[in-house]
Motif scaffolding. Structure first.
Motif, PDB file in Angstrom:
ATOM      1  N   ARG A 561     -10.628  -4.631 -15.925  1.00 11.79           N
ATOM      2  CA  ARG A 561     -11.672  -4.040 -15.068  1.00 11.79           C
ATOM      3  C   ARG A 561     -11.636  -4.678 -13.681  1.00 11.79           C
ATOM      4  O   ARG A 561     -11.751  -3.988 -12.662  1.00 11.79           O
ATOM      5  N   SER A 562     -11.403  -6.021 -13.656  1.00 10.88           N
ATOM      6  CA  SER A 562     -11.317  -6.689 -12.350  1.00 10.88           C
ATOM      7  C   SER A 562     -10.077  -6.218 -11.590  1.00 10.88           C
ATOM      8  O   SER A 562     -10.096  -6.055 -10.368  1.00 10.88           O
ATOM      9  N   GLU A 563      -9.016  -5.990 -12.353  1.00 10.70           N
ATOM     10  CA  GLU A 563      -7.773  -5.543 -11.721  1.00 10.70           C
ATOM     11  C   GLU A 563      -7.935  -4.164 -11.116  1.00 10.70           C
ATOM     12  O   GLU A 563      -7.366  -3.852 -10.070  1.00 10.70           O
ATOM     13  N   ALA A 564      -8.723  -3.318 -11.762  1.00  6.43           N
ATOM     14  CA  ALA A 564      -8.972  -1.976 -11.223  1.00  6.43           C
ATOM     15  C   ALA A 564      -9.684  -2.074  -9.884  1.00  6.43           C
ATOM     16  O   ALA A 564      -9.400  -1.324  -8.949  1.00  6.43           O
ATOM     17  N   GLU A 565     -10.622  -3.042  -9.811  1.00  5.11           N
ATOM     18  CA  GLU A 565     -11.333  -3.228  -8.542  1.00  5.11           C
ATOM     19  C   GLU A 565     -10.354  -3.712  -7.460  1.00  5.11           C
ATOM     20  O   GLU A 565     -10.392  -3.248  -6.320  1.00  5.11           O
ATOM     21  N   LEU A 566      -9.432  -4.663  -7.868  1.00  3.70           N
ATOM     22  CA  LEU A 566      -8.441  -5.170  -6.910  1.00  3.70           C
ATOM     23  C   LEU A 566      -7.514  -4.052  -6.457  1.00  3.70           C
ATOM     24  O   LEU A 566      -7.159  -3.957  -5.277  1.00  3.70           O
ATOM     25  N   ARG A 567      -7.150  -3.194  -7.381  1.00  6.87           N
ATOM     26  CA  ARG A 567      -6.259  -2.098  -7.025  1.00  6.87           C
ATOM     27  C   ARG A 567      -6.916  -1.164  -6.027  1.00  6.87           C
ATOM     28  O   ARG A 567      -6.285  -0.636  -5.125  1.00  6.87           O
ATOM     29  N   THR A 568      -8.227  -0.985  -6.169  1.00 11.66           N
ATOM     30  CA  THR A 568      -8.964  -0.128  -5.234  1.00 11.66           C
ATOM     31  C   THR A 568      -8.909  -0.725  -3.833  1.00 11.66           C
ATOM     32  O   THR A 568      -8.714  -0.021  -2.834  1.00 11.66           O
ATOM     33  N   ILE A 569      -9.013  -2.063  -3.776  1.00  6.59           N
ATOM     34  CA  ILE A 569      -8.960  -2.731  -2.464  1.00  6.59           C
ATOM     35  C   ILE A 569      -7.572  -2.573  -1.855  1.00  6.59           C
ATOM     36  O   ILE A 569      -7.416  -2.271  -0.664  1.00  6.59           O
ATOM     37  N   ILE A 570      -6.530  -2.771  -2.707  1.00  2.00           N
ATOM     38  CA  ILE A 570      -5.156  -2.677  -2.201  1.00  2.00           C
ATOM     39  C   ILE A 570      -4.845  -1.264  -1.732  1.00  2.00           C
ATOM     40  O   ILE A 570      -4.149  -1.072  -0.731  1.00  2.00           O
ATOM     41  N   ASP A 571      -5.390  -0.295  -2.429  1.00  2.00           N
ATOM     42  CA  ASP A 571      -5.160   1.093  -2.011  1.00  2.00           C
ATOM     43  C   ASP A 571      -5.741   1.375  -0.646  1.00  2.00           C
ATOM     44  O   ASP A 571      -5.285   2.280   0.061  1.00  2.00           O
ATOM     45  N   ALA A 572      -6.781   0.612  -0.284  1.00  2.00           N
ATOM     46  CA  ALA A 572      -7.414   0.847   1.014  1.00  2.00           C
ATOM     47  C   ALA A 572      -6.634   0.217   2.156  1.00  2.00           C
ATOM     48  O   ALA A 572      -6.881   0.541   3.320  1.00  2.00           O
ATOM     49  N   ILE A 573      -5.676  -0.673   1.849  1.00  2.00           N
ATOM     50  CA  ILE A 573      -4.878  -1.325   2.900  1.00  2.00           C
ATOM     51  C   ILE A 573      -3.816  -0.341   3.385  1.00  2.00           C
ATOM     52  O   ILE A 573      -3.103   0.265   2.580  1.00  2.00           O
ATOM     53  N   PRO A 574      -3.659  -0.144   4.697  1.00  2.00           N
ATOM     54  CA  PRO A 574      -2.704   0.852   5.217  1.00  2.00           C
ATOM     55  C   PRO A 574      -1.243   0.427   5.098  1.00  2.00           C
ATOM     56  O   PRO A 574      -0.358   1.214   5.398  1.00  2.00           O
ATOM     57  N   GLN A 575      -0.933  -0.801   4.690  1.00  2.00           N
ATOM     58  CA  GLN A 575       0.451  -1.254   4.551  1.00  2.00           C
ATOM     59  C   GLN A 575       0.982  -0.862   3.172  1.00  2.00           C
ATOM     60  O   GLN A 575       0.238  -0.734   2.206  1.00  2.00           O
ATOM     61  N   LEU A 576       2.313  -0.671   3.091  1.00  2.00           N
ATOM     62  CA  LEU A 576       2.944  -0.305   1.823  1.00  2.00           C
ATOM     63  C   LEU A 576       2.985  -1.539   0.929  1.00  2.00           C
ATOM     64  O   LEU A 576       3.577  -2.557   1.289  1.00  2.00           O
ATOM     65  N   ILE A 577       2.372  -1.465  -0.288  1.00  2.00           N
ATOM     66  CA  ILE A 577       2.264  -2.613  -1.186  1.00  2.00           C
ATOM     67  C   ILE A 577       2.615  -2.170  -2.592  1.00  2.00           C
ATOM     68  O   ILE A 577       2.219  -1.097  -3.046  1.00  2.00           O
ATOM     69  N   ALA A 589       1.903   0.828  -7.421  1.00  2.00           N
ATOM     70  CA  ALA A 589       2.063   0.909  -5.973  1.00  2.00           C
ATOM     71  C   ALA A 589       0.753   1.378  -5.371  1.00  2.00           C
ATOM     72  O   ALA A 589       0.020   2.184  -5.979  1.00  2.00           O
ATOM     73  N   ASN A 590       0.444   0.904  -4.174  1.00  2.00           N
ATOM     74  CA  ASN A 590      -0.840   1.308  -3.572  1.00  2.00           C
ATOM     75  C   ASN A 590      -0.756   2.714  -3.004  1.00  2.00           C
ATOM     76  O   ASN A 590       0.320   3.335  -2.925  1.00  2.00           O
ATOM     77  N   GLN A 591      -1.906   3.205  -2.585  1.00  2.00           N
ATOM     78  CA  GLN A 591      -2.022   4.594  -2.139  1.00  2.00           C
ATOM     79  C   GLN A 591      -1.190   4.856  -0.891  1.00  2.00           C
ATOM     80  O   GLN A 591      -0.614   5.937  -0.734  1.00  2.00           O
ATOM     81  N   ALA A 592      -1.096   3.836  -0.006  1.00  2.00           N
ATOM     82  CA  ALA A 592      -0.324   4.017   1.234  1.00  2.00           C
ATOM     83  C   ALA A 592       1.152   4.298   0.917  1.00  2.00           C
ATOM     84  O   ALA A 592       1.789   5.143   1.558  1.00  2.00           O
ATOM     85  N   LEU A 593       1.671   3.601  -0.077  1.00  2.00           N
ATOM     86  CA  LEU A 593       3.075   3.818  -0.464  1.00  2.00           C
ATOM     87  C   LEU A 593       3.253   5.198  -1.086  1.00  2.00           C
ATOM     88  O   LEU A 593       4.254   5.887  -0.827  1.00  2.00           O
ATOM     89  N   LEU A 594       2.261   5.627  -1.910  1.00  2.00           N
ATOM     90  CA  LEU A 594       2.367   6.947  -2.534  1.00  2.00           C
ATOM     91  C   LEU A 594       2.351   8.047  -1.486  1.00  2.00           C
ATOM     92  O   LEU A 594       3.118   9.009  -1.552  1.00  2.00           O
ATOM     93  N   GLU A 595       1.468   7.907  -0.496  1.00  2.00           N
ATOM     94  CA  GLU A 595       1.396   8.918   0.557  1.00  2.00           C
ATOM     95  C   GLU A 595       2.653   8.891   1.418  1.00  2.00           C
ATOM     96  O   GLU A 595       3.130   9.935   1.882  1.00  2.00           O
ATOM     97  N   TYR A 596       3.222   7.693   1.674  1.00  2.00           N
ATOM     98  CA  TYR A 596       4.425   7.565   2.501  1.00  2.00           C
ATOM     99  C   TYR A 596       5.619   8.246   1.836  1.00  2.00           C
ATOM    100  O   TYR A 596       6.414   8.924   2.506  1.00  2.00           O
TER     101      TYR A 596
END
Length: 1017
Positions: A561-577, A589-596
């Motif tokens: 559950r904590s990891e899901a919260e961390l993933r939400t934060i990482i998805d908000a970062i505009p850098q590819l992670i 992979a974070n959302q920025a990488l998926l969109e890229y």
């Protein structure tokens, strides 16, 4: 009666043999016509005692002694030599019979003479062969044997003389070995003789492997002219040579006869040559066999010694015995162990070392083995030198001959004491082992190969509350949990079928009725053939661990559950992670990488995700990434990623590890930054550099001279100007600046480019050899000068010679070089003939030649001759703008040689190189780049900064151009000389004599340097 006598005489005259009749007193009554024809004596000359002149002087006394006492003369056969009409003596067999009258008195003597020359020759050859074999058996040298053979042949073939030549190991020359009568002055002509079809007599026979006959030395075409007069002066007018050949056609030498008359050999002499050659072959082959045998005996002796050493060294007691069983040999270890000498242990003496209780048993078994002739082994105790008995395994094996009969026994004694004690200890510890097994805090059981229970320790019985007999049917004892029983039974069934190990978890009920979790591990025991003979099963209580795992599962849910919260934060970062597991597998992979990339979450970690990376980058970086992950330290690399519009763009990917409290890597996070614009800019810069270098190459055509700085352009301009001429060039500059490249560029651009370019490092050649190296030497010019040798100036004729390190040239060699520059001629060392040369001279040095002139180590006149067109090569610190191009050139060169893919150069490395002072100039830069390419593991080139720190401080810059300094120095020398000579130039006390240069040269220098001669007094 008279008619009968006449007819008898006619018959005797017609007989194909020599015949005669003597009166009772021995005087000749009648000699047949063939006797007269053979001896050339008329009846009147042979009458009475006249026939004796036809007998060989050496045989006549013996024959007269026997003929003189007719009363004692017995009929029979006698061998003498008769002179032929041409003066040659040949052997004859005389057969004499007497005729008696009625009173038994001798009335006539009748005789015949049969030629036996061939038989005598055969006997002589056989005698020579026998003598040869006797000499061989007596150990005589091959030279003595062959000389004895020649002596025998010389007696038989007189006045012809014989000689033996043996082949050299090189197979190309023959050497005189035997022939006592060969004239001493002739020996140099046949030592050695070249084996060739034109090698006179013996050389041609050895080459052609057939007999060669030279009927007349004076006219024979293959007889060397220089040896014809020598041969005739030594009484050699004809020569006949027979090759000495093995049955395989190998040439061992030649046997030859020399005649004092020009003629061909007779049939008898041919037979003599063949026979003597055969005897020589026997002698040579026997001698070779004898030498080979001696070598073989030495080798056998050496092998025996080595074998004895090996047997004495092997870590075992070894022995051998005779067929009857008595001991013949004991190795050193056996004797040292028993404390017996070889004499004491011989035969049956070794039995004293046996234990009294084992002696009778072992001897009976030994007699049994001897009778059976088969291998045997038995255990018995053997006494050590200190009196202690130890158990040994006695092994014996027979050695048989070709008929199968035992000729020797070989055996070893192997110490079993430790094994015996181990067996006793094993038996004594079996009960202790059972106690230990019963004390282990776990459930232990053994099963047979079929899976049936054999034994269970006490803990199993105490926990289940059942007997050992009840536990043999564990599958039906209700001990296992009903939900686990089918799985456990199936696991054991598969293990027994496949032989694989068992690892499973199940619940077992205790005597209190409570089920607890256990881990079962079953392992098979196999025999030597790999067959399973037993199973061992260990069951360990893991109930507490299972409870902890349940708690851990709940904790993992909370972490998720904590990891899901961390993933939400990482998805908000505009850098590819991306997040990566400790094993290197992708987690998310974070959302920025998926969109890229245009991928979905479900495609992350699948083959679809790997397709967005350029394949050639993946292949290139796979090994580098795995190594970097295994090190556990942050790292980065550059690769191309496909954007959702299909375009590949460059990213710099940076990896950072996440560690737990113990410092262990539990996860990796990687970020990707788009650097595509930067990479394109770098590529444009690289292309511009390539184009610039190509432009320079087209203009100057100097492939290995890299750079475009003004300092280098000045040098290249000088090359272009001086190259088409034949002017002498002096190249100066620090070490490592590429002076030889400049020299090669001048040669390549000159009209001599199609001729040789000879490079000589004057500093690398010892002073005593430099003159020979440059100008060559004649045969015998000095010790070791075995043949004439061309120097570098001759080799460079019509081309260019490059004299590197000219400042190291010895003063005496400078004089010779000055003559070459002035007159274009030189003489080889040890020679007197002047050799003209057409060669262009290019010299180079990193020394201060004016200072060398001042110190007297370099001639001023030679300097003036060399300094026609000076070129000063700038050090690398004065052409720093060329360093990036040089680095790129060397990186490309060495990466291609080492088959490495290096696509970029670290910018910090270029700045570091441009700021460094490079005391070793281009050579130092080249070496550091090569070392860095060897150590480079990625596609980015870099240099360790430590390599360029702590180096020598920059050298002080020169005060001015070399030419200006030289002119200033020359002007000072000339003015000083003029002052000492009161302004006088020529004459013994003039300034020219003081400076050691011609007056005309000094006048020219005074004019060039603007010296006012009349003001200097």
């Amino acid at each position: 009666m008279l008619d009968d006598s006449g007819r008898l005489r006619q018959i005797i005259d017609k007989m194909p043999t020599l015949a005669w009749c003597n009166l009772p007193d021995g005087s000749k009554e009648f000699l047949n016509q063939r006797w007269h024809d053979y001896t050339g004596l008329s009846p009147q000359e042979a009458h009475g005692e006249g026939w004796k002149v036809a007998i060989h002087p050496e045989d006549l006394p013996q024959l007269e002694a026997k003929w003189g006492a007719l009363s004692d003369f017995a009929p029979g056969e006698y061998e003498v030599r008769l002179r032929r009409s041409d003066g040659a003596f040949r052997w004859f067999l005389l057969r004499i019979e007497r005729l008696r009258d009625e009173a038994r008195e001798v009335s006539r003597w009748y005789g015949t003479a049969t030629e036996i020359e061939g038989r005598k020759r055969i006997e002589s050859l056989r005698s020579a062969e026998k003598r040869t074999l006797e000499l061989i058996a007596g150990g005589a040298s091959l030279r003595d044997i062959l000389n004895e053979l020649c002596c025998s042949i010389d007696v038989e073939a007189s006045p012809v003389i014989s000689t033996v030549l043996l082949i050299d190991p090189d197979g190309e020359h023959l050497w005189h070995t035997a022939g006592p009568l060969v004239p001493h002055d002739w020996l140099p002509a046949i030592s050695p003789v070249l084996v060739s079809p034109h090698g006179a007599c013996c050389g041609a026979a050895a080459f052609l492997k057939e007999r060669v006959i030279v009927a007349d030395v004076a006219t024979h075409i293959n007889w060397p002219d220089k040896f014809k007069d020598l041969a005739i002066r030594n009484g050699i007018r004809a020569a006949w040579s027979e090759p000495i050949l093995t049955k395989d056609g190998e040439v061992l030498g030649t046997f030859a006869l020399y005649s004092s008359e020009p003629r061909v050999p007779t049939d008898a002499e041919i037979e003599l040559i063949e026979g003597a050659g055969h005897i020589a072959l026997i002698a040579i082959e026997r001698q070779r066999s004898h030498l080979a045998l001696e070598e073989a005996l030495v080798e056998i002796k050496t092998s025996e010694n080595k074998l004895r050493t090996i047997i004495d060294t092997i870590p075992a007691l070894a022995w051998s015995a005779r067929p009857d069983g008595s001991a013949e040999f004991f190795n050193r270890r056996w004797l040292d162990y028993a404390g017996l000498s070889a004499e004491e242990a011989a035969d049956w003496g070794w039995t004293v070392a046996l234990h009294p209780e084992d002696r009778t048993r072992l001897m009976e078994y030994w007699r049994y083995v001897l009778a059976s002739g088969e291998n045997g082994e038995i255990e018995a105790r053997l006494r050590r030198f200190d009196g202690e008995f130890r158990w040994f395994l006695f092994r014996a094996s027979p050695l048989r001959n070709d008929s199968g009969k035992v000729v020797k026994w070989y055996g070893t004694n192997t110490d079993l004491e430790d094994r015996k004690r181990a067996e006793d200890a094993l038996r004594s510890h079996e009960q202790s082992l059972r106690l230990i097994v019963d004390s282990i805090p776990g459930f232990i059981s053994t099963l047979n190969a079929a899976g049936e229970v054999e034994l269970q320790n006490r803990q199993v019985l105490e926990y289940t509350g059942k007997t050992a007999e009840e536990m043999k049917n564990w599958a039906g004892s209700e001990t296992l949990h009903p939900d686990d029983l089918p799985r456990v039974i199936d696991a054991w069934r598969r293990a027994i079928e496949t032989g694989g190990p068992i690892d499973l978890e199940h619940r077992s009920r205790g005597a209190d009725g409570v089920y607890r979790w256990f881990q079962a591990r079953g392992r098979p025991q196999r025999d030597a053939e790999g067959r399973i003979v037993r199973w061992y099963n260990l069951v360990t209580d893991i109930d507490e661990r299972k409870r902890a795992e349940d708690e851990l599962g709940k904790a993992f849910e909370k972490i998720a559950r904590s990891e899901a919260e961390l993933r939400t934060i990482i998805d908000a970062i505009p850098q590819l992670i991306v997040a990566i597991g400790a094993d290197g597998n992708l987690l998310y992979a974070n959302q920025a990488l998926l969109e890229y990339t245009g991928l979905t979450k479900e495609e992350v970690g699948t083959e679809r995700f790997r397709e967005v990376f350029l394949p050639e980058d993946s292949d290139r970086l796979r090994g580098q990434r795995e190594v970097a992950l295994s090190r556990g330290r942050p790292f980065e690399y550059e690769r191309r990623l496909r954007r959702r519009d299909g375009q590949y763009r460059w990213l710099v990917v940076q990896y950072k590890p996440l560690r737990d409290e113990q410092g262990k890597v539990i996860r990796w996070y990687a970020t990707g930054t788009d650097i595509d614009e930067r990479k394109h800019a770098e590529e444009r810069t690289r292309q511009e550099n390539v184009a610039l270098r190509e432009q320079i190459d087209r203009v100057f055509m100097f492939d290995e001279i890299v750079g475009s700085s003004p300092a280098l352009k000045t040098v290249l301009s000088g090359i272009v100007k001086v190259a088409p001429t034949d002017s002498t060039v002096l190249i100066t500059g620090e070490t490592g600046t590429g002076k030889e490249l400049i020299a090669r560029a001048i040669h390549k651009s000159s009209q001599r480019s199609g001729q040789a370019f000879i490079s000589v490092n004057c500093g690398a050649i010892p002073a005593p050899l430099i003159a020979s190296e440059l100008f060559g030497h004649e045969k015998g010019a000095f010790t070791g000068a075995l043949q004439r040798r061309q120097g570098r100036f001759e080799l460079a004729h019509s081309g260019t010679i490059f004299l590197d390190e000219i400042g190291e040239l010895p003063v005496e060699t400078q004089i010779t070089l000055l003559r070459v520059l002035q007159e274009r001629q030189f003489e080889r060392v040890g020679g007197s003939r002047a050799i003209s040369t057409d060669v262009r001279i290019i010299a180079a040095t990193n020394r201060d030649l004016p200072a060398a002139i001042a110190s007297g180590t370099f001639r001023a006149d030679l300097f003036y001759r060399l300094n026609v067109f000076p070129i000063d090569v700038p050090p690398l610190r004065k052409r720093r703008e060329d360093i990036p191009m040089l680095v790129e050139y060397f990186v490309k060169h060495y990466s291609e040689n080492l088959r490495k893919q290096i696509t970029r150069i670290d910018k910090h490395t270029l700045k570091l190189c441009q700021s460094y002072h490079w005391p070793g100039n281009i050579r130092e830069l080249q070496n550091i780049v090569e070392r860095s390419v060897i150590l480079c593991t990625g596609d980015t080139f870099g240099i360790d900064e430590a390599w360029l720190s702590g180096r020598d401080a920059p050298r002080p810059e020169s005060s001015g151009p070399l030419t200006k300094s030289v002119q200033k120095y020359q002007k000072g020398l000339i003015e000083a000389a003029l002052a000492e000579s009161n302004g006088k130039v020529a004459g013994p006390n003039g300034a020219a004599a003081k400076l050691g240069i011609p007056p005309s040269t000094l006048h020219l220098k005074i004019k060039q340097l603007g010296i006012r001669q009349n003001t200097i007094r």
